[in-house]
Design a protein around this motif. Sequence first.
Motif, PDB file in Angstrom:
ATOM      1  N   PRO A   1      -6.184 -13.389   7.624  1.00 35.66           N
ATOM      2  CA  PRO A   1      -5.817 -12.624   6.487  1.00 35.66           C
ATOM      3  C   PRO A   1      -5.648 -10.925   6.749  1.00 35.66           C
ATOM      4  CG  PRO A   1      -7.541 -13.731   5.529  1.00 35.66           C
ATOM      5  CD  PRO A   1      -6.951 -13.857   7.212  1.00 35.66           C
ATOM      6  N   ALA A   2      -6.616 -10.837   7.308  1.00 38.23           N
ATOM      7  CA  ALA A   2      -6.771  -8.991   7.362  1.00 38.23           C
ATOM      8  C   ALA A   2      -5.473  -8.904   7.655  1.00 38.23           C
ATOM      9  CB  ALA A   2      -7.803  -8.749   8.402  1.00 38.23           C
ATOM     10  N   THR A   3      -5.159  -7.245   6.594  1.00 37.34           N
ATOM     11  CA  THR A   3      -4.588  -6.298   6.894  1.00 37.34           C
ATOM     12  C   THR A   3      -4.969  -5.362   7.436  1.00 37.34           C
ATOM     13  OG1 THR A   3      -4.802  -5.434   4.409  1.00 37.34           O
ATOM     14  CG2 THR A   3      -3.806  -7.291   4.183  1.00 37.34           C
ATOM     15  N   ALA A   4      -4.157  -3.982   7.626  1.00 35.49           N
ATOM     16  CA  ALA A   4      -4.858  -2.810   8.279  1.00 35.49           C
ATOM     17  C   ALA A   4      -5.221  -1.785   7.415  1.00 35.49           C
ATOM     18  CB  ALA A   4      -2.751  -2.632   9.163  1.00 35.49           C
ATOM     19  N   PRO A   5      -5.622  -1.175   7.378  1.00 38.13           N
ATOM     20  CA  PRO A   5      -6.919  -0.303   6.739  1.00 38.13           C
ATOM     21  C   PRO A   5      -5.951   1.198   6.333  1.00 38.13           C
ATOM     22  CG  PRO A   5      -7.817  -0.286   8.526  1.00 38.13           C
ATOM     23  CD  PRO A   5      -6.583  -1.440   8.849  1.00 38.13           C
ATOM     24  N   THR A   6      -5.338   1.489   7.646  1.00 40.20           N
ATOM     25  CA  THR A   6      -4.709   3.397   7.165  1.00 40.20           C
ATOM     26  C   THR A   6      -3.189   2.211   8.606  1.00 40.20           C
ATOM     27  OG1 THR A   6      -4.708   3.323  10.056  1.00 40.20           O
ATOM     28  CG2 THR A   6      -6.588   3.945   8.674  1.00 40.20           C
TER      29      THR A   6
ATOM     30  N   HIS B   1      16.308  -0.999  33.112  1.00 43.51           N
ATOM     31  CA  HIS B   1      16.298   1.023  33.076  1.00 43.51           C
ATOM     32  C   HIS B   1      14.806   1.070  32.083  1.00 43.51           C
ATOM     33  CE1 HIS B   1      20.339   0.999  34.765  1.00 43.51           C
ATOM     34  NE2 HIS B   1      20.175  -0.590  34.076  1.00 43.51           N
ATOM     35  N   PRO B   2      14.313   1.886  32.033  1.00 42.12           N
ATOM     36  CA  PRO B   2      13.282   3.303  31.116  1.00 42.12           C
ATOM     37  C   PRO B   2      14.098   3.635  30.248  1.00 42.12           C
ATOM     38  CG  PRO B   2      13.866   3.713  33.026  1.00 42.12           C
ATOM     39  CD  PRO B   2      14.675   2.488  33.451  1.00 42.12           C
ATOM     40  N   GLY B   3      12.726   3.493  28.959  1.00 41.14           N
ATOM     41  CA  GLY B   3      14.315   3.811  27.957  1.00 41.14           C
ATOM     42  C   GLY B   3      12.516   4.425  26.617  1.00 41.14           C
ATOM     43  N   ALA B   4      12.773   4.972  25.928  1.00 44.15           N
ATOM     44  CA  ALA B   4      11.899   5.497  25.321  1.00 44.15           C
ATOM     45  C   ALA B   4      12.140   5.458  23.349  1.00 44.15           C
ATOM     46  CB  ALA B   4      10.547   6.520  25.280  1.00 44.15           C
ATOM     47  N   LEU B   5      11.532   5.171  22.696  1.00 45.21           N
ATOM     48  CA  LEU B   5      12.112   5.205  20.930  1.00 45.21           C
ATOM     49  C   LEU B   5      10.777   5.824  20.801  1.00 45.21           C
ATOM     50  CD1 LEU B   5      13.481   4.373  18.325  1.00 45.21           C
ATOM     51  CD2 LEU B   5      11.834   2.442  18.086  1.00 45.21           C
ATOM     52  N   HIS B   6      11.701   7.594  20.286  1.00 50.21           N
ATOM     53  CA  HIS B   6      10.414   7.840  18.904  1.00 50.21           C
ATOM     54  C   HIS B   6      10.473   8.186  17.805  1.00 50.21           C
ATOM     55  CE1 HIS B   6       9.216  12.694  19.233  1.00 50.21           C
ATOM     56  NE2 HIS B   6       8.689  11.860  19.076  1.00 50.21           N
ATOM     57  N   GLU B   7       9.849   8.097  17.065  1.00 48.45           N
ATOM     58  CA  GLU B   7       9.902   7.657  15.753  1.00 48.45           C
ATOM     59  C   GLU B   7       9.414   8.279  14.787  1.00 48.45           C
ATOM     60  OE1 GLU B   7      11.881   4.244  14.293  1.00 48.45           O
ATOM     61  OE2 GLU B   7      10.019   4.399  12.923  1.00 48.45           O
ATOM     62  N   ARG B   8       9.572   9.386  13.676  1.00 46.04           N
ATOM     63  CA  ARG B   8       8.124   9.384  12.530  1.00 46.04           C
ATOM     64  C   ARG B   8       9.058   8.212  11.257  1.00 46.04           C
ATOM     65  NH1 ARG B   8       9.950  14.490  11.375  1.00 46.04           N
ATOM     66  NH2 ARG B   8       8.191  15.209  12.779  1.00 46.04           N
ATOM     67  N   SER B   9       7.958   7.331  11.584  1.00 40.97           N
ATOM     68  CA  SER B   9       7.807   6.162  10.110  1.00 40.97           C
ATOM     69  C   SER B   9       7.688   6.389   8.790  1.00 40.97           C
ATOM     70  CB  SER B   9       7.301   4.788  11.079  1.00 40.97           C
ATOM     71  OG  SER B   9       7.979   4.411  12.284  1.00 40.97           O
ATOM     72  N   ARG B  10       7.580   6.063   8.143  1.00 40.88           N
ATOM     73  CA  ARG B  10       7.045   6.580   6.851  1.00 40.88           C
ATOM     74  C   ARG B  10       6.787   5.245   5.815  1.00 40.88           C
ATOM     75  NH1 ARG B  10       9.716   8.165   2.367  1.00 40.88           N
ATOM     76  NH2 ARG B  10      12.044   6.828   3.005  1.00 40.88           N
ATOM     77  N   PHE B  11       5.772   5.593   5.463  1.00 37.17           N
ATOM     78  CA  PHE B  11       4.469   4.404   5.185  1.00 37.17           C
ATOM     79  C   PHE B  11       4.484   4.486   3.551  1.00 37.17           C
ATOM     80  CE2 PHE B  11       3.815   4.204   9.397  1.00 37.17           C
ATOM     81  CZ  PHE B  11       4.383   3.057  10.110  1.00 37.17           C
ATOM     82  N   THR B  12       3.946   3.281   2.756  1.00 40.82           N
ATOM     83  CA  THR B  12       3.595   2.737   1.267  1.00 40.82           C
ATOM     84  C   THR B  12       2.754   2.491   1.385  1.00 40.82           C
ATOM     85  OG1 THR B  12       4.186   4.011  -0.740  1.00 40.82           O
ATOM     86  CG2 THR B  12       5.468   1.801   0.278  1.00 40.82           C
ATOM     87  N   ARG B  13       1.700   1.798   0.677  1.00 37.56           N
ATOM     88  CA  ARG B  13       1.440   0.770  -0.202  1.00 37.56           C
ATOM     89  C   ARG B  13       2.019  -0.209  -1.028  1.00 37.56           C
ATOM     90  NH1 ARG B  13      -4.303  -0.057   1.093  1.00 37.56           N
ATOM     91  NH2 ARG B  13      -5.219   2.007   2.052  1.00 37.56           N
ATOM     92  N   HIS B  14       2.324  -1.128  -0.763  1.00 37.06           N
ATOM     93  CA  HIS B  14       2.383  -2.052  -2.006  1.00 37.06           C
ATOM     94  C   HIS B  14       1.665  -2.942  -1.941  1.00 37.06           C
ATOM     95  CE1 HIS B  14       6.254  -4.527  -3.501  1.00 37.06           C
ATOM     96  NE2 HIS B  14       5.514  -5.419  -2.714  1.00 37.06           N
ATOM     97  N   ASP B  15       1.544  -3.700  -3.424  1.00 40.50           N
ATOM     98  CA  ASP B  15       0.517  -4.245  -4.056  1.00 40.50           C
ATOM     99  C   ASP B  15      -1.259  -4.472  -3.085  1.00 40.50           C
ATOM    100  OD1 ASP B  15       1.831  -5.547  -5.755  1.00 40.50           O
ATOM    101  OD2 ASP B  15       2.916  -7.031  -4.219  1.00 40.50           O
ATOM    102  N   GLY B  16      -1.535  -3.213  -2.419  1.00 42.09           N
ATOM    103  CA  GLY B  16      -2.756  -2.490  -2.042  1.00 42.09           C
ATOM    104  C   GLY B  16      -2.491  -2.696  -0.321  1.00 42.09           C
ATOM    105  N   ALA B  17      -1.631  -2.818   0.111  1.00 42.54           N
ATOM    106  CA  ALA B  17      -1.379  -3.002   1.628  1.00 42.54           C
ATOM    107  C   ALA B  17      -0.719  -2.790   2.438  1.00 42.54           C
ATOM    108  CB  ALA B  17      -0.965  -4.760   2.193  1.00 42.54           C
ATOM    109  N   TRP B  18      -1.232  -1.738   3.592  1.00 46.32           N
ATOM    110  CA  TRP B  18       0.453  -1.125   4.447  1.00 46.32           C
ATOM    111  C   TRP B  18       1.438  -1.843   4.354  1.00 46.32           C
ATOM    112  CZ3 TRP B  18       0.210   4.796   3.052  1.00 46.32           C
ATOM    113  CH2 TRP B  18      -0.388   4.586   3.255  1.00 46.32           C
ATOM    114  N   VAL B  19       2.953  -1.001   4.142  1.00 49.29           N
ATOM    115  CA  VAL B  19       4.223  -1.876   4.313  1.00 49.29           C
ATOM    116  C   VAL B  19       4.828  -0.614   5.268  1.00 49.29           C
ATOM    117  CG1 VAL B  19       4.213  -3.403   3.166  1.00 49.29           C
ATOM    118  CG2 VAL B  19       5.074  -1.502   2.698  1.00 49.29           C
ATOM    119  N   TYR B  20       5.844  -0.672   6.453  1.00 47.43           N
ATOM    120  CA  TYR B  20       7.053  -0.085   6.838  1.00 47.43           C
ATOM    121  C   TYR B  20       7.904   0.194   5.839  1.00 47.43           C
ATOM    122  CZ  TYR B  20      10.537   1.561  10.243  1.00 47.43           C
ATOM    123  OH  TYR B  20      11.185   1.944  10.400  1.00 47.43           O
ATOM    124  N   VAL B  21       8.634   1.609   5.449  1.00 48.62           N
ATOM    125  CA  VAL B  21       9.319   1.532   4.204  1.00 48.62           C
ATOM    126  C   VAL B  21      10.130   1.745   5.107  1.00 48.62           C
ATOM    127  CG1 VAL B  21      10.366   3.448   3.188  1.00 48.62           C
ATOM    128  CG2 VAL B  21       7.761   2.796   2.667  1.00 48.62           C
TER     129      VAL B  21
END
Length: 151
Positions: free
Chosen positions: A48-53, A125-145
């Motif tokens: 049940p642990a959630t990511a702190p950051t 074939h090699p590749g890379a995903l370069h992204e700036r991800s946004r996160f917010t808190r939902h019900d106290g836990a971090w989630v990906y937006v």
Amino acid sequence: MARRPHRQTRPARTTPAPSPVSPSTASPCPCGRPVSYGECCGRYHVGPATAPTAEALMRSRYSAFVVLDASYLLRTWDPATRPNGLELDPTTRWTGLDILETTDGTPFHTTGTVTFRASYTQQGHPGALHERSRFTRHDGAWVYVDGTYLD
């Protein structure tokens, strides 16, 4: 007084390629931290642990792609932007994660961003995903937006 954003920049680094087999709890964590999967991202995957950051959530989501844990990815996605389902491609082999920059996203914030580069191979074939991800808190836990592709 306006609060200045917490910004942390790190030099790029290469993480070891994860095993193509799902890691055991004692295996090195796919996210590149120098601890076991069970001590790192695996504990978030099974709960049940959630990511702190926001960065910890980003790392655990990367590891979820490595181990093909679509249910964790959906569970940690903001309900406002979450798709109805998610199909992961088992032929994609994720080979390393580099966290390039974080903005806010600490236990003291409600939003944050993580800029990363995730390396992979697909059909040899090699590749890379370069992204700036946004996160917010939902019900106290971090989630990906959502994310913005870079490069």
